[in-house]
Design a protein around this motif. Structure first.
Motif, PDB file in Angstrom:
ATOM      1  N   TRP A 277       0.867  -1.185   0.000  1.00  0.00           N
ATOM      2  CA  TRP A 277       0.000   0.000   0.000  1.00  0.00           C
ATOM      3  C   TRP A 277       0.896   1.225   0.000  1.00  0.00           C
ATOM      4  O   TRP A 277       1.998   1.187   0.557  1.00  0.00           O
ATOM      5  CB  TRP A 277      -0.872  -0.030   1.266  1.00  0.00           C
ATOM      6  CG  TRP A 277      -1.818   1.104   1.404  1.00  0.00           C
ATOM      7  CD1 TRP A 277      -3.128   1.137   0.975  1.00  0.00           C
ATOM      8  CD2 TRP A 277      -1.577   2.366   2.036  1.00  0.00           C
ATOM      9  NE1 TRP A 277      -3.685   2.345   1.294  1.00  0.00           N
ATOM     10  CE2 TRP A 277      -2.745   3.127   1.957  1.00  0.00           C
ATOM     11  CE3 TRP A 277      -0.472   2.940   2.656  1.00  0.00           C
ATOM     12  CZ2 TRP A 277      -2.863   4.405   2.456  1.00  0.00           C
ATOM     13  CZ3 TRP A 277      -0.569   4.211   3.158  1.00  0.00           C
ATOM     14  CH2 TRP A 277      -1.758   4.937   3.062  1.00  0.00           C
ATOM     15  N   THR A 278       0.434   2.307  -0.625  1.00  0.00           N
ATOM     16  CA  THR A 278       1.206   3.545  -0.606  1.00  0.00           C
ATOM     17  C   THR A 278       0.305   4.734  -0.294  1.00  0.00           C
ATOM     18  O   THR A 278      -0.893   4.729  -0.607  1.00  0.00           O
ATOM     19  CB  THR A 278       1.909   3.826  -1.954  1.00  0.00           C
ATOM     20  OG1 THR A 278       0.924   3.933  -2.979  1.00  0.00           O
ATOM     21  CG2 THR A 278       2.906   2.741  -2.294  1.00  0.00           C
ATOM     22  N   GLY A 279       0.922   5.726   0.328  1.00  0.00           N
ATOM     23  CA  GLY A 279       0.308   7.045   0.475  1.00  0.00           C
ATOM     24  C   GLY A 279       0.990   7.961  -0.520  1.00  0.00           C
ATOM     25  O   GLY A 279       1.441   7.509  -1.580  1.00  0.00           O
ATOM     26  N   ARG A 280       1.134   9.231  -0.192  1.00  0.00           N
ATOM     27  CA  ARG A 280       1.823  10.158  -1.097  1.00  0.00           C
ATOM     28  C   ARG A 280       3.323   9.854  -1.143  1.00  0.00           C
ATOM     29  O   ARG A 280       3.900   9.692  -2.199  1.00  0.00           O
ATOM     30  CB  ARG A 280       1.589  11.609  -0.689  1.00  0.00           C
ATOM     31  CG  ARG A 280       2.004  12.590  -1.781  1.00  0.00           C
ATOM     32  CD  ARG A 280       2.034  14.032  -1.334  1.00  0.00           C
ATOM     33  NE  ARG A 280       3.217  14.345  -0.546  1.00  0.00           N
ATOM     34  CZ  ARG A 280       4.454  14.437  -1.016  1.00  0.00           C
ATOM     35  NH1 ARG A 280       4.686  14.221  -2.285  1.00  0.00           N
ATOM     36  NH2 ARG A 280       5.467  14.744  -0.235  1.00  0.00           N
TER      37      ARG A 280
ATOM     38  N   ARG B 289      -1.618   6.578  11.794  1.00  0.00           N
ATOM     39  CA  ARG B 289      -1.747   8.024  12.057  1.00  0.00           C
ATOM     40  C   ARG B 289      -2.178   8.275  13.493  1.00  0.00           C
ATOM     41  O   ARG B 289      -1.630   9.147  14.173  1.00  0.00           O
ATOM     42  CB  ARG B 289      -2.737   8.657  11.073  1.00  0.00           C
ATOM     43  CG  ARG B 289      -2.153   8.931   9.706  1.00  0.00           C
ATOM     44  CD  ARG B 289      -3.088   9.747   8.833  1.00  0.00           C
ATOM     45  NE  ARG B 289      -4.199   8.976   8.310  1.00  0.00           N
ATOM     46  CZ  ARG B 289      -4.140   8.204   7.233  1.00  0.00           C
ATOM     47  NH1 ARG B 289      -3.024   8.093   6.554  1.00  0.00           N
ATOM     48  NH2 ARG B 289      -5.195   7.537   6.827  1.00  0.00           N
TER      49      ARG B 289
ATOM     50  N   THR C  49       6.522   0.724   7.776  1.00  0.00           N
ATOM     51  CA  THR C  49       6.263   1.872   6.917  1.00  0.00           C
ATOM     52  C   THR C  49       7.574   2.590   6.628  1.00  0.00           C
ATOM     53  O   THR C  49       8.363   2.840   7.538  1.00  0.00           O
ATOM     54  CB  THR C  49       5.272   2.843   7.581  1.00  0.00           C
ATOM     55  OG1 THR C  49       4.064   2.141   7.866  1.00  0.00           O
ATOM     56  CG2 THR C  49       4.960   4.012   6.666  1.00  0.00           C
TER      57      THR C  49
ATOM     58  N   SER D  99       4.678   7.677   1.547  1.00  0.00           N
ATOM     59  CA  SER D  99       4.905   6.523   2.424  1.00  0.00           C
ATOM     60  C   SER D  99       4.528   5.226   1.734  1.00  0.00           C
ATOM     61  O   SER D  99       3.682   5.198   0.834  1.00  0.00           O
ATOM     62  CB  SER D  99       4.111   6.671   3.723  1.00  0.00           C
ATOM     63  OG  SER D  99       2.724   6.660   3.453  1.00  0.00           O
TER      64      SER D  99
ATOM     65  N   ALA E  19      -3.289   2.310   7.709  1.00  0.00           N
ATOM     66  CA  ALA E  19      -2.697   3.652   7.638  1.00  0.00           C
ATOM     67  C   ALA E  19      -3.366   4.588   8.647  1.00  0.00           C
ATOM     68  O   ALA E  19      -2.689   5.392   9.302  1.00  0.00           O
ATOM     69  CB  ALA E  19      -2.811   4.215   6.227  1.00  0.00           C
ATOM     70  N   GLU E  20      -4.666   4.489   8.783  1.00  0.00           N
ATOM     71  CA  GLU E  20      -5.378   5.323   9.759  1.00  0.00           C
ATOM     72  C   GLU E  20      -4.950   4.963  11.176  1.00  0.00           C
ATOM     73  O   GLU E  20      -4.749   5.837  12.020  1.00  0.00           O
ATOM     74  CB  GLU E  20      -6.896   5.159   9.605  1.00  0.00           C
ATOM     75  CG  GLU E  20      -7.711   5.988  10.572  1.00  0.00           C
ATOM     76  CD  GLU E  20      -7.414   7.483  10.503  1.00  0.00           C
ATOM     77  OE1 GLU E  20      -7.515   8.156  11.561  1.00  0.00           O
ATOM     78  OE2 GLU E  20      -7.082   7.987   9.424  1.00  0.00           O
TER      79      GLU E  20
ATOM     80  N   GLN F  20       7.075  11.924  -3.633  1.00  0.00           N
ATOM     81  CA  GLN F  20       5.949  11.109  -4.066  1.00  0.00           C
ATOM     82  C   GLN F  20       6.418   9.748  -4.555  1.00  0.00           C
ATOM     83  O   GLN F  20       7.476   9.619  -5.172  1.00  0.00           O
ATOM     84  CB  GLN F  20       5.177  11.815  -5.182  1.00  0.00           C
ATOM     85  CG  GLN F  20       3.888  11.122  -5.538  1.00  0.00           C
ATOM     86  CD  GLN F  20       3.039  11.946  -6.502  1.00  0.00           C
ATOM     87  OE1 GLN F  20       3.387  13.061  -6.853  1.00  0.00           O
ATOM     88  NE2 GLN F  20       1.920  11.378  -6.904  1.00  0.00           N
TER      89      GLN F  20
ATOM     90  N   ASP G 259      -5.703   1.019   3.833  1.00  0.00           N
ATOM     91  CA  ASP G 259      -6.222   2.303   4.327  1.00  0.00           C
ATOM     92  C   ASP G 259      -6.510   2.249   5.824  1.00  0.00           C
ATOM     93  O   ASP G 259      -6.211   3.189   6.562  1.00  0.00           O
ATOM     94  CB  ASP G 259      -7.507   2.700   3.582  1.00  0.00           C
ATOM     95  CG  ASP G 259      -7.241   3.190   2.172  1.00  0.00           C
ATOM     96  OD1 ASP G 259      -6.151   3.753   1.924  1.00  0.00           O
ATOM     97  OD2 ASP G 259      -8.134   3.006   1.316  1.00  0.00           O
TER      98      ASP G 259
END
Length: 169
Positions: A81-84, A150, A112, A86, A146-147, A124, A143
């Motif tokens: 999984w990726t974020g911007r 955070r 991570t 991460s 990831a939450e 990115q 997702d």
């Protein structure tokens, strides 16, 4: 930015378990395994981003089965999984008894990483393209993890405000 298949970041490392790798219980020392997990995962993150990466967190390590010195340990990692900037990397640890051939999942881990440019600033990363059922299942639940990360980071930052940096002696 074009998505990359999980297979492009896949790393497989197999090692024998020797007597100097075990603890007082004659099982693989957890710290040794954690070091190998971080090393393998960092290669996956670098392959995915093709950039320098830093470990942002070791989100979880679940030791499920002991690893004995009569066998080997195989670490398989890939970006799930990726974020911007991460990347979540999953590591599956399989223990194998080299005499019987019996294989079992000994541990799993999520880490991570953040891709950074030459100035050390987050950059990115491409999204992930899962292909297998295992990859899709891990990606679909990314997702939610990831939450959770955070929230945990915010709690850790809040707690750090109350911690002292004075010497304990």
């Amino acid at each position: 930015m074009q998505a990359k298949p999980c297979r492009e970041s896949r790393v497989v490392k197999t090692s024998r378990v020797f007597p100097n790798d075990v603890n007082d219980h004659n099982t693989l020392f957890g710290g040794k395994l954690m070091s190998d997990i971080d090393m393998t995962a960092s290669i996956s993150a670098t392959r995915h981003s093709r950039a320098s990466v830093v470990t942002a967190s070791t989100d979880s390590v679940a030791f499920l089965e002991p690893v004995r010195p009569s066998g080997s340990v195989c670490l398989e990692s890939f970006v799930t999984w990726t974020g911007r900037s991460s990347m979540e990397v999953f590591v599956k640890v399989t223990a194998e008894d080299l005499r019987s051939g019996e294989r079992r999942i000994a541990a799993t881990a999520f880490l991570t990483f953040v891709a950074v440019d030459d100035g050390g600033r987050p950059m990115q990363v491409p999204p992930v393209l899962p292909e297998s059922d295992e990859e899709r299942k891990l990606n679909e639940s990314g997702d939610e993890r990831a939450e959770h990360r955070r929230m945990h980071r915010a709690q850790s930052q809040e707690m750090a405000k109350f911690l002292t940096t004075s010497r304990p002696w």
